[in-house]
Design a protein around this motif. Structure first.
Motif, mmCIF file in Angstrom:
data_model
loop_
_atom_site.group_PDB
_atom_site.id
_atom_site.type_symbol
_atom_site.label_atom_id
_atom_site.label_comp_id
_atom_site.label_asym_id
_atom_site.label_seq_id
_atom_site.Cartn_x
_atom_site.Cartn_y
_atom_site.Cartn_z
ATOM 1 N N THR A 45 0.837 -1.207 0.000
ATOM 2 C CA THR A 45 0.000 0.000 0.000
ATOM 3 C C THR A 45 0.870 1.254 0.000
ATOM 4 O OG1 THR A 45 -1.660 -1.209 1.276
ATOM 5 C CG2 THR A 45 -1.896 1.175 1.198
ATOM 6 N N GLN A 54 -4.326 5.448 -5.236
ATOM 7 C CA GLN A 54 -5.228 5.407 -4.084
ATOM 8 C C GLN A 54 -5.701 3.950 -3.958
ATOM 9 O OE1 GLN A 54 -9.664 6.722 -3.271
ATOM 10 N NE2 GLN A 54 -8.530 8.408 -4.187
ATOM 11 N N ARG A 56 -7.635 0.851 -2.739
ATOM 12 C CA ARG A 56 -8.954 0.631 -2.142
ATOM 13 C C ARG A 56 -9.042 -0.709 -1.410
ATOM 14 N NH1 ARG A 56 -12.885 3.726 -4.992
ATOM 15 N NH2 ARG A 56 -12.279 5.882 -4.628
ATOM 16 N N ARG A 57 -8.476 -1.738 -2.025
ATOM 17 C CA ARG A 57 -8.607 -3.064 -1.423
ATOM 18 C C ARG A 57 -7.459 -3.949 -1.891
ATOM 19 N NH1 ARG A 57 -13.601 -7.512 -2.027
ATOM 20 N NH2 ARG A 57 -13.051 -8.658 -0.142
ATOM 21 N N TYR A 68 -7.114 -3.452 -5.837
ATOM 22 C CA TYR A 68 -8.085 -2.567 -6.473
ATOM 23 C C TYR A 68 -7.685 -1.157 -6.088
ATOM 24 C CZ TYR A 68 -11.203 -6.532 -7.369
ATOM 25 O OH TYR A 68 -11.737 -7.707 -7.805
ATOM 26 N N ALA A 69 -7.492 -0.306 -7.079
ATOM 27 C CA ALA A 69 -7.019 1.045 -6.778
ATOM 28 C C ALA A 69 -7.404 2.012 -7.879
ATOM 29 C CB ALA A 69 -5.499 1.023 -6.627
ATOM 30 N N ARG A 76 -9.462 3.475 -12.751
ATOM 31 C CA ARG A 76 -9.698 2.270 -11.944
ATOM 32 C C ARG A 76 -8.775 1.167 -12.436
ATOM 33 N NH1 ARG A 76 -14.785 4.102 -13.268
ATOM 34 N NH2 ARG A 76 -14.895 2.621 -14.994
ATOM 35 N N ARG B 125 -16.390 5.848 -7.340
ATOM 36 C CA ARG B 125 -16.724 5.989 -5.928
ATOM 37 C C ARG B 125 -16.666 4.657 -5.175
ATOM 38 N NH1 ARG B 125 -17.296 5.968 -1.561
ATOM 39 N NH2 ARG B 125 -18.706 6.987 -0.086
ATOM 40 N N TRP B 127 -15.426 1.633 -6.467
ATOM 41 C CA TRP B 127 -14.434 0.688 -7.006
ATOM 42 C C TRP B 127 -13.598 0.092 -5.864
ATOM 43 C CZ3 TRP B 127 -13.214 -2.167 -10.984
ATOM 44 C CH2 TRP B 127 -11.899 -2.614 -11.158
ATOM 45 N N GLY B 128 -13.535 -1.235 -5.834
ATOM 46 C CA GLY B 128 -12.682 -1.898 -4.841
ATOM 47 C C GLY B 128 -13.224 -1.848 -3.417
ATOM 48 N N VAL B 129 -14.471 -1.411 -3.251
ATOM 49 C CA VAL B 129 -15.058 -1.375 -1.909
ATOM 50 C C VAL B 129 -15.616 -2.769 -1.598
ATOM 51 C CG1 VAL B 129 -16.847 -0.333 -0.457
ATOM 52 C CG2 VAL B 129 -15.540 1.081 -2.061
#
Lengths: 98, 183
Positions: A45, A54, A56-57, A68-69, A76, B125, B127-129
């Motif tokens: 990260t 950024q 995300r996961r 996922y970023a 995306r 918003r 994505w990847g959540v």
């Protein structure tokens, strides 16, 4: 078959149809061995943050880290990294050595 | 042999089989481990959502048997129909029977929910959540369960009333009403 039996059989066959598991798509696999030699997700990260991503996961998928970023351009991305080297793994790679 | 009854209009049938094809496509593209399959999966999902939008409008303005008001029955009527099924004494319905009608509504809702959650999961918003991705998977699995039940219901009802309901959804025609049928 008796009507009642038929009814029960049909009800069961409907209820027991295996739901297709909506699994994560394993777009790459890594030859990453035991978890002991893996680097922490936090390190990946931090590394990606430096590049302006950024994150995300992060998930484990096929022995790789699946990220996922939003990248530095705000796009995306779903990208794979080797958990030992944290080097990017091209999608489609099989048993990537890192 | 009396003339057959025209029940399912052409638009309804096209909508039904387009939905079948697009849901099948979402399943196949979700299972394929290919980068290219992701775009295909998204488009299959959008197609399914478009069909749902069309069907919802058609349920209000379409011909008789396409209308929700024709086949969505009250909980009491539906329960009494379910009891009749268990007692092996249920009447034949020319349109959807009460349980079939509620299955239509459940399928439409589940496709809408699965489709919308999938759409959310590819917005910047969300994505990847994790919860959005997990919700999408859970809704998709619930949808496949409903599809299985729907198929079982179609086979069961076809056998019970000696009519081929799959063929009816292809041709739009059903055997003419018999005494005791509910139109």
């Amino acid at each position: 078959m008796k009507p009642r039996t038929l009814l029960v059989a049909l009800a069961l066959s409907g209820a027991l149809l295996p739901p297709a598991a909506a699994r994560a798509t394993g777009l790459a696999t890594c030859d990453s061995g035991s978890r002991e030699g893996w680097q922490a997700q936090e390190k990946l990260t931090a590394l990606l943050k430096e590049k302006g991503w950024q994150v995300r996961r992060i998930k484990e998928d096929g022995g790789c880290y699946e990220v996922y970023a939003l990248n530095d351009k705000g796009e995306r991305v779903e990208a794979y990294f080797h958990p030992r080297t944290l080097a990017p793994v091209p999608t489609g790679a099989k048993d990537h050595k890192g | 042999m009396s003339a057959e009854a025209r029940v399912w209009d052409p638009l309804l049938r096209i909508a039904h089989w387009t939905l079948v094809a697009s849901i099948l496509a979402t399943w196949i593209t979700a299972e394929l481990k290919l980068d290219a399959a992701k775009r295909a999966h998204e488009w299959a999902g959008y197609t399914a959502l478009a069909v749902i939008a069309l069907r919802l409008a058609w349920g209000r303005i379409g011909p008789r048997y396409a209308r929700f008001s024709q086949f969505v029955r009250s909980p009491a009527q539906t329960l009494s129909y379910a009891r009749a099924v268990i007692a092996f004494a249920e009447p034949r319905y020319l349109g959807h029977n009460p349980l079939g009608g509620w299955m239509v509504m459940a399928l439409l809702s589940m496709v809408a929910a699965a489709g919308l959650s999938g759409w959310l999961s590819v917005t910047d918003r969300f994505w990847g959540v994790a919860w959005v991705q997990e919700l999408h998977e859970a809704l998709a699995n619930a949808l496949f369960l409903l599809v299985g039940l729907h198929t079982a219901g179609v086979v069961f009802t076809s056998l019970r009333h000696r009519e081929n309901l799959v063929r009816a959804m292809l041709t739009g025609r059903k055997p003419a009403p018999r005494p005791g049928d509910i139109d």
